[in-house]
Design a protein around this motif. Structure first.
Motif, short mmCIF file in Angstrom:
data_model
loop_
_atom_site.label_atom_id
_atom_site.label_comp_id
_atom_site.label_asym_id
_atom_site.label_seq_id
_atom_site.Cartn_x
_atom_site.Cartn_y
_atom_site.Cartn_z
N ALA A 2 1.04 -1.16 -0.10
CA ALA A 2 -0.12 -0.06 0.12
C ALA A 2 0.91 1.24 0.05
CB ALA A 2 -0.88 -0.09 1.19
N LEU A 3 2.10 1.17 0.63
CA LEU A 3 2.78 2.69 1.04
C LEU A 3 3.52 2.71 -0.60
CD1 LEU A 3 4.45 1.88 4.32
CD2 LEU A 3 2.98 3.76 3.60
N ARG A 4 4.19 1.42 -1.22
CA ARG A 4 4.51 1.63 -2.65
C ARG A 4 3.39 2.02 -3.65
NH1 ARG A 4 4.26 -1.63 -7.09
NH2 ARG A 4 6.04 -1.59 -8.41
N ASN A 5 2.25 1.84 -3.47
CA ASN A 5 1.18 2.24 -4.58
C ASN A 5 0.99 3.77 -4.23
OD1 ASN A 5 0.96 -0.22 -5.73
ND2 ASN A 5 -0.74 -0.83 -4.39
N GLU A 6 0.91 4.16 -2.89
CA GLU A 6 0.62 5.68 -2.27
C GLU A 6 1.90 6.28 -3.04
OE1 GLU A 6 -0.91 8.96 -1.13
OE2 GLU A 6 -1.85 6.82 -1.35
N PHE A 7 3.18 5.85 -2.84
CA PHE A 7 4.41 6.57 -3.39
C PHE A 7 4.20 6.63 -4.87
CE2 PHE A 7 8.80 6.65 -4.69
CZ PHE A 7 9.41 7.80 -4.29
N ILE A 8 3.97 5.57 -5.62
CA ILE A 8 3.97 5.84 -6.96
C ILE A 8 2.88 6.80 -7.43
CG2 ILE A 8 3.44 4.44 -9.26
CD1 ILE A 8 4.69 2.19 -7.91
N LYS A 9 1.91 6.67 -6.94
CA LYS A 9 0.56 7.55 -7.08
C LYS A 9 1.03 9.00 -6.99
CE LYS A 9 -3.07 8.49 -4.55
NZ LYS A 9 -4.11 8.24 -3.78
#
Length: 95
Positions: A2-9
């Motif tokens: 979830a943190l990875r996806n938030e960072f990419i977003k």
């Protein structure tokens, strides 16, 4: 994940510059890593292990290559001074 996806977003948000933030995305973990790598020598504590590694990987190869070059030079000088190498076959004839 979830943190990875938030960072990419956040990093690929095309409207990021309109918010006034601009620049790069501030990542606290990356900032801690960069700060640590910048100040690692301030907090270095010599131990027997680090001393051994320093000697093994820096001092020993330097001394070994120095001794090799000195011995090679002495052997070559001996070969040249005793006439074992003809003038036409010498490697330094153009120097």
């Amino acid at each position: 994940m979830a943190l990875r996806n938030e960072f990419i977003k956040q990093i690929y948000n095309p409207h990021r510059h309109a918010t006034g933030e601009g620049g790069v995305l501030f990542d606290p973990g990356h900032q801690r890593y960069m700060t640590m790598s910048n100040s690692r020598y301030l907090f270095f504590k010599p131990t027997p292990k680090t001393s051994f590694l320093g000697l093994t990987f820096f001092l020993v190869p330097f001394v070994a290559s120095l001794l090799y070059m000195v011995n090679w030079k002495e052997r070559e000088e001996h070969r040249l001074s005793t006439g074992q190498v003809a003038y036409k076959d010498r490697w330094n004839k153009f120097l």
